[in-house]
Design a protein around this motif. Structure first.
Motif, PDB file in Angstrom:
ATOM      1  N   SER B  67     -11.345   7.741  51.918  1.00  0.00           N
ATOM      2  CA  SER B  67     -10.029   6.948  52.272  1.00  0.00           C
ATOM      3  C   SER B  67     -10.507   5.889  53.226  1.00  0.00           C
ATOM      4  O   SER B  67     -10.435   5.082  53.234  1.00  0.00           O
ATOM      5  CB  SER B  67      -9.379   7.568  51.799  1.00  0.00           C
ATOM      6  N   PHE B  68     -11.096   6.327  53.920  1.00  0.00           N
ATOM      7  CA  PHE B  68     -10.758   6.125  56.122  1.00  0.00           C
ATOM      8  C   PHE B  68     -13.073   5.724  56.244  1.00  0.00           C
ATOM      9  O   PHE B  68     -12.915   4.651  56.589  1.00  0.00           O
ATOM     10  CB  PHE B  68     -10.320   6.947  56.914  1.00  0.00           C
ATOM     11  N   MET B  69     -13.615   5.935  54.941  1.00  0.00           N
ATOM     12  CA  MET B  69     -14.754   6.052  55.519  1.00  0.00           C
ATOM     13  C   MET B  69     -15.700   4.739  54.368  1.00  0.00           C
ATOM     14  O   MET B  69     -16.478   3.876  54.690  1.00  0.00           O
ATOM     15  CB  MET B  69     -15.437   6.621  55.155  1.00  0.00           C
ATOM     16  N   GLY B  70     -14.677   4.667  53.344  1.00  0.00           N
ATOM     17  CA  GLY B  70     -14.969   3.659  52.411  1.00  0.00           C
ATOM     18  C   GLY B  70     -16.499   3.624  51.847  1.00  0.00           C
ATOM     19  O   GLY B  70     -16.585   5.459  51.413  1.00  0.00           O
ATOM     20  N   MET B 225     -10.726  -3.278  43.702  1.00  0.00           N
ATOM     21  CA  MET B 225     -12.078  -3.178  44.910  1.00  0.00           C
ATOM     22  C   MET B 225     -11.989  -4.281  45.473  1.00  0.00           C
ATOM     23  O   MET B 225     -12.058  -4.609  46.964  1.00  0.00           O
ATOM     24  CB  MET B 225     -13.369  -3.011  44.431  1.00  0.00           C
ATOM     25  N   GLU B 226     -11.680  -5.504  45.190  1.00  0.00           N
ATOM     26  CA  GLU B 226     -11.657  -6.648  45.945  1.00  0.00           C
ATOM     27  C   GLU B 226     -10.677  -6.997  46.716  1.00  0.00           C
ATOM     28  O   GLU B 226     -10.272  -7.205  47.585  1.00  0.00           O
ATOM     29  CB  GLU B 226     -11.961  -7.843  44.669  1.00  0.00           C
ATOM     30  N   THR B 227      -9.154  -5.891  46.394  1.00  0.00           N
ATOM     31  CA  THR B 227      -7.811  -6.355  46.416  1.00  0.00           C
ATOM     32  C   THR B 227      -8.347  -5.771  48.322  1.00  0.00           C
ATOM     33  O   THR B 227      -7.741  -6.046  49.144  1.00  0.00           O
ATOM     34  CB  THR B 227      -6.799  -5.865  46.309  1.00  0.00           C
ATOM     35  N   LEU B 228      -8.757  -4.685  47.865  1.00  0.00           N
ATOM     36  CA  LEU B 228      -8.888  -3.246  49.009  1.00  0.00           C
ATOM     37  C   LEU B 228      -9.899  -3.953  50.145  1.00  0.00           C
ATOM     38  O   LEU B 228      -9.692  -3.620  51.456  1.00  0.00           O
ATOM     39  CB  LEU B 228      -9.206  -1.599  48.542  1.00  0.00           C
ATOM     40  N   ASN B 229     -10.710  -4.779  49.090  1.00  0.00           N
ATOM     41  CA  ASN B 229     -12.299  -5.286  50.930  1.00  0.00           C
ATOM     42  C   ASN B 229     -10.763  -6.616  51.444  1.00  0.00           C
ATOM     43  O   ASN B 229     -11.213  -6.227  52.913  1.00  0.00           O
ATOM     44  CB  ASN B 229     -13.049  -5.626  49.712  1.00  0.00           C
ATOM     45  N   LYS B 230     -10.398  -6.956  50.306  1.00  0.00           N
ATOM     46  CA  LYS B 230      -9.679  -8.635  51.400  1.00  0.00           C
ATOM     47  C   LYS B 230      -8.594  -7.775  52.189  1.00  0.00           C
ATOM     48  O   LYS B 230      -9.182  -8.421  52.890  1.00  0.00           O
ATOM     49  CB  LYS B 230      -9.119  -9.386  50.161  1.00  0.00           C
ATOM     50  N   ILE B 231      -7.674  -6.405  52.001  1.00  0.00           N
ATOM     51  CA  ILE B 231      -6.459  -6.525  53.351  1.00  0.00           C
ATOM     52  C   ILE B 231      -7.443  -5.355  54.007  1.00  0.00           C
ATOM     53  O   ILE B 231      -7.087  -5.571  55.133  1.00  0.00           O
ATOM     54  CB  ILE B 231      -5.955  -5.013  52.226  1.00  0.00           C
ATOM     55  N   SER B 232      -8.572  -4.857  53.736  1.00  0.00           N
ATOM     56  CA  SER B 232      -9.284  -3.865  55.047  1.00  0.00           C
ATOM     57  C   SER B 232      -9.360  -4.849  56.239  1.00  0.00           C
ATOM     58  O   SER B 232      -9.296  -5.118  57.133  1.00  0.00           O
ATOM     59  CB  SER B 232     -10.834  -3.481  54.434  1.00  0.00           C
ATOM     60  N   GLY B 236      -8.593  -5.744  60.144  1.00  0.00           N
ATOM     61  CA  GLY B 236      -9.194  -5.694  61.280  1.00  0.00           C
ATOM     62  C   GLY B 236     -10.090  -4.815  60.755  1.00  0.00           C
ATOM     63  O   GLY B 236     -11.598  -4.463  61.753  1.00  0.00           O
ATOM     64  N   PHE B 237     -10.532  -4.003  59.648  1.00  0.00           N
ATOM     65  CA  PHE B 237     -11.388  -3.205  59.167  1.00  0.00           C
ATOM     66  C   PHE B 237     -12.476  -3.610  58.253  1.00  0.00           C
ATOM     67  O   PHE B 237     -12.548  -4.567  58.350  1.00  0.00           O
ATOM     68  CB  PHE B 237     -11.020  -2.326  58.073  1.00  0.00           C
ATOM     69  N   ALA B 238     -14.020  -3.126  58.742  1.00  0.00           N
ATOM     70  CA  ALA B 238     -15.178  -3.328  57.407  1.00  0.00           C
ATOM     71  C   ALA B 238     -14.653  -3.608  56.174  1.00  0.00           C
ATOM     72  O   ALA B 238     -13.371  -2.559  55.312  1.00  0.00           O
ATOM     73  CB  ALA B 238     -15.978  -2.090  57.919  1.00  0.00           C
ATOM     74  N   GLU B 239     -15.086  -4.368  54.800  1.00  0.00           N
ATOM     75  CA  GLU B 239     -15.126  -4.367  54.105  1.00  0.00           C
ATOM     76  C   GLU B 239     -14.714  -2.362  53.537  1.00  0.00           C
ATOM     77  O   GLU B 239     -16.116  -1.933  53.768  1.00  0.00           O
ATOM     78  CB  GLU B 239     -16.063  -5.286  53.595  1.00  0.00           C
ATOM     79  N   TYR B 240     -13.988  -2.407  52.319  1.00  0.00           N
ATOM     80  CA  TYR B 240     -14.274  -1.523  51.805  1.00  0.00           C
ATOM     81  C   TYR B 240     -15.760  -0.894  51.318  1.00  0.00           C
ATOM     82  O   TYR B 240     -16.391   0.522  51.621  1.00  0.00           O
ATOM     83  CB  TYR B 240     -12.820  -0.728  50.582  1.00  0.00           C
ATOM     84  N   THR B 241     -16.259  -2.267  50.376  1.00  0.00           N
ATOM     85  CA  THR B 241     -17.353  -1.319  49.732  1.00  0.00           C
ATOM     86  C   THR B 241     -18.556  -1.441  50.755  1.00  0.00           C
ATOM     87  O   THR B 241     -19.973  -1.822  50.033  1.00  0.00           O
ATOM     88  CB  THR B 241     -17.427  -2.044  48.445  1.00  0.00           C
ATOM     89  N   SER B 242     -18.155  -2.684  51.317  1.00  0.00           N
ATOM     90  CA  SER B 242     -19.367  -2.700  52.279  1.00  0.00           C
ATOM     91  C   SER B 242     -20.085  -1.315  52.537  1.00  0.00           C
ATOM     92  O   SER B 242     -19.615  -0.753  53.027  1.00  0.00           O
ATOM     93  CB  SER B 242     -19.677  -3.675  53.314  1.00  0.00           C
ATOM     94  N   ALA B 243     -22.059  -1.825  52.957  1.00  0.00           N
ATOM     95  CA  ALA B 243     -22.397  -0.925  53.583  1.00  0.00           C
ATOM     96  C   ALA B 243     -22.313  -0.033  55.243  1.00  0.00           C
ATOM     97  O   ALA B 243     -22.237   0.527  55.095  1.00  0.00           O
ATOM     98  CB  ALA B 243     -23.758  -0.446  52.404  1.00  0.00           C
ATOM     99  N   PHE B 244     -23.523  -1.082  55.392  1.00  0.00           N
ATOM    100  CA  PHE B 244     -23.239  -0.860  57.001  1.00  0.00           C
ATOM    101  C   PHE B 244     -22.968  -2.144  57.925  1.00  0.00           C
ATOM    102  O   PHE B 244     -23.533  -2.749  57.660  1.00  0.00           O
ATOM    103  CB  PHE B 244     -25.025  -0.836  57.480  1.00  0.00           C
TER     104      PHE B 244
END
Lengths: 83, 591
Positions: B67-70, B225-232, B236-244
């Protein structure tokens, strides 16, 4: 080892190499090495690379073991080494 | 009824079942004690292996970590499942055909060397004890949260239960108890997951709901997924699904970590030993498939739970005034696993990237003007005001989703089942390593069946006491040492087991040199980076992943040294050939 058992062992190793190549492809290649390009493709709400890393590879792993089981059961019978 | 009463009922009921099963399957001989008599059906062995493998960490902590690491949570998901493919294709059938009791048995016989046997048994004991200490602590924590007893009392209750059923029934008792424990833990994991998936996406299957659209609220109709990316990104977090990206692990590190966890899984003695308990080679192959299938049910649900929990947490807590914060938030504040520091004094909880304050929360015992528990920690510069311990994600999930009290109690019973099943499997490895491999095979070959069985039971008792001691007095380095356990599994056992089957030319000199160099390098690196504060110097690979490098080193050294020394004797080459053919596995024999 009798000659046909050498053949048996070679076939076993070949199955293993093919299945482990698929194992490597879905996890390390799709899930890690190519994750970023694959993420550009979307399936439903999932970016594809992310899906392989968190879901898809695990489904493939399960299938691989059962396929190996079926292949080997057949091979064991063919070479009459089954129990 | 209250959560408390429901928990007593659920835990009492499941413990009663475990004890009943143990009593029914008590054993009188060493074959029953070490390998459950060798007649466990593949389906049952698959269930038992799944429970054995899934520890308190898998059940309680993993979803929270993801959950914290995406995306990067994939190291646990692929790492801890992919190893079963290696195990099923490269090890399990052959070790079953070999048909002794333990992993050091194979190593000692295949490499015709007492030294190799002793290296293997020291590794087995070390790996198992390291692991079991964490499990006992997990038992204590679950007890204290849900039954309101002291953590240490919880550990002691756990010790008694495990000692009773492992000592009485040995592997046979453990096997059938683990079947019951798998059923308990999977139900406990799935019910809240399904309910939350329904609630957020309207889809009852978490694996699909995870990629579905949100059912209601201001984000309705958007993909989760998209909402989670946007909220993250907004917070100030990285996108949830982005890799590196910045602040995340490099691709090489993720690669090494995944490999180390996979190979470590395939080299863990308490998992390998389970494949000795089935009747033949075919059953060993099949039960590996069942094991992974049952594990996959939890492991594909966990990332869904992780995504839902992250969405739920941010939605219900972020930018909400403390007065309106949900009740789970305040309940978990009491346990010290959640804390809020109102840095800007606006009474609103702001969740942003970065640490809220330095270290884990130290409560002053006073309450702030809004009723929040005050913390004494020094604040950081980040705008983040919220501290959330990652371990609460699974345990707090039912409360977050307002599920009934009996579900919350069920989750407690599930967490205990996960911890106890793994603990008992590990204790058996310790007991068999000492009583079978060390005492019977090295010290006293004349020992009678009865005295070996008695020694096995005494060793379970001793191992329980050691595990309990570490559970009550957790050494500060438990979390670090788990990396060591996997690193050792990966860098010591896996290469020489694989070469032992697939390369007849591998000999004693090669195996000993390989194991020592693999373990030596891995231990040195972990000690340097974890304890001495040295930066990871090998291409920046983190200490948890270095076992992958140690494994490669072991392979290379074993092959080179074997090539330079005399080939193994003819009877060993025959042994290798016989291991490759399924026929004649019969019972696990003790020659």
């Amino acid at each position: 080892m009798a000659k046909d058992l050498k053949v048996y062992w070679r076939r076993n190793v070949r199955y293993m190499i093919v299945l482990l190549s698929i194992w490597f492809l879905v996890s390390y290649v799709f899930g890690i090495l190519l994750v970023e390009p694959l993420n550009a493709i979307r399936i439903g709400g999932f970016p594809l690379g992310f899906w392989f890393a968190q879901q898809g590879s695990i489904y493939v792993f399960v299938v691989l073991i059962f396929v190996y089981f079926l292949l080997m059961s057949r091979l064991d019978k063919e070479f009459d080494v089954n129990e | 009824m209250s959560i408390q009463i429901w928990t007593y009922i659920m835990v009492g009921l499941t413990f009663g079942i475990y004890i009943y099963i143990a009593w029914r399957s008590r054993v009188k001989d060493t074959r029953g004690f070490y390998v459950a008599g060798g007649g466990v059906p593949p389906l049952a062995n698959g269930l038992a292996t799944a429970a054995d493998w899934m520890s308190a960490a898998s059940f309680i902590s993993m979803a929270g970590l993801i959950s914290f690491m995406g995306y990067q949570g994939c190291v646990y998901l692929m790492g801890w499942t992919g190893g079963y493919v290696l195990l099923a294709l490269m090890l399990a059938p052959y070790l079953r055909k070999f048909g002794k009791f333990t992993v050091p048995d194979f190593v000692g016989d295949r490499y015709y060397s007492t030294a190799a046997r002793i290296v293997a048994l020291i590794c087995a004991i070390f790996v198992s004890l390291t692991y079991v200490a964490g499990q006992m602590r997990g038992v204590g924590i679950v007890f204290s949260r849900f039954l309101g007893v002291d953590v240490n009392t919880g550990v002691i209750i756990g010790m008694f239960i495990v000692f009773f059923y492992a000592g009485l029934g040995g592997m046979k008792g453990i096997t059938w108890t683990q079947v019951a424990q798998y059923i308990t833990l999977i139900i406990a994991f799935l019910i809240p997951a399904v309910a939350i998936s329904m609630k957020i996406t309207g889809n009852p299957i978490p694996q699909l709901g995870f990629g579905d659209t949100i059912a209601q609220g201001q984000d309705a109709g958007q993909y989760l997924m998209e909402t989670l990316n946007k909220i993250s990104v907004d917070l100030g977090f990285a996108e949830y699904t982005s890799a590196f990206g910045a602040g995340q692990k490099s691709m090489l590190d993720v690669f090494a970590l995944t490999l180390a966890l996979m190979v470590g899984t395939a080299g863990l003695p308490h998992v390998i030993i389970r494949f000795y308990t089935v009747p033949n080679v075919r059953a060993a192959r099949l039960s590996a498939g069942y094991a992974l299938l049952f594990i996959a049910i939890l492991y594909t649900t966990a990332p869904a739970v992780a995504g839902f929990a992250r969405y739920n947490m941010i939605k219900t807590v972020n930018d909400v005034t403390y007065a309106e914060a949900p009740s789970w938030f305040k309940n978990w504040e009491e346990t010290g696993l959640v804390a809020w520091m109102d840095k800007n004094g606006d009474g609103i909880i702001q969740y942003r990237a970065g640490d809220a304050f330095k270290g884990s929360p130290q409560f002053t015992g006073e309450k702030g003007s809004l009723g929040q528990l005050m913390v004494a920690n020094a604040p950081t510069d980040s705008p983040n005001e919220l501290y959330v311990d990652r371990d609460i994600m699974v345990l707090a999930n039912p409360e977050m989703a307002n599920l009934p009290a009996w579900v919350i109690a069920l989750v407690a019973a599930g967490g205990l089942a996960a911890a106890l099943s793994t603990a008992s499997g590990l204790l058996l490895v310790v007991a068999s390593s000492i009583s079978h491999d060390l005492y019977y095979r090295v010290i006293n070959r004349q020992a009678s069946e009865k005295s070996r069985l008695l020694l096995g039971r005494i060793m379970i008792g001793v191992a329980v006491l050691i595990a309990g001691y570490f559970g009550i007095n957790p050494p500060g380095f438990v979390a670090q040492v788990v990396a060591l356990a996997f690193g050792l599994g990966a860098s010591s056992f896996f290469p020489i087991l694989v070469l032992g089957v697939f390369w007849k030319r591998a000999n004693r000199e090669g195996a000993i040199a390989g194991m020592i160099s693999g373990i030596g390098f891995t231990m040195l690196y972990i000690i340097q980076t974890k304890f001495l504060g040295v930066d990871p110097w090998f291409f920046g690979i983190s200490p948890e992943g270095i076992g992958a490098v140690g494994m490669v080193l072991n392979f290379v050294v074993t092959i080179v040294v074997s090539k330079l020394t005399a080939p193994p004797p003819a009877e060993i080459q025959e042994l290798v050939e016989s291991v490759r053919i399924p026929r004649g596995a019969g019972a696990a024999v003790d020659h």
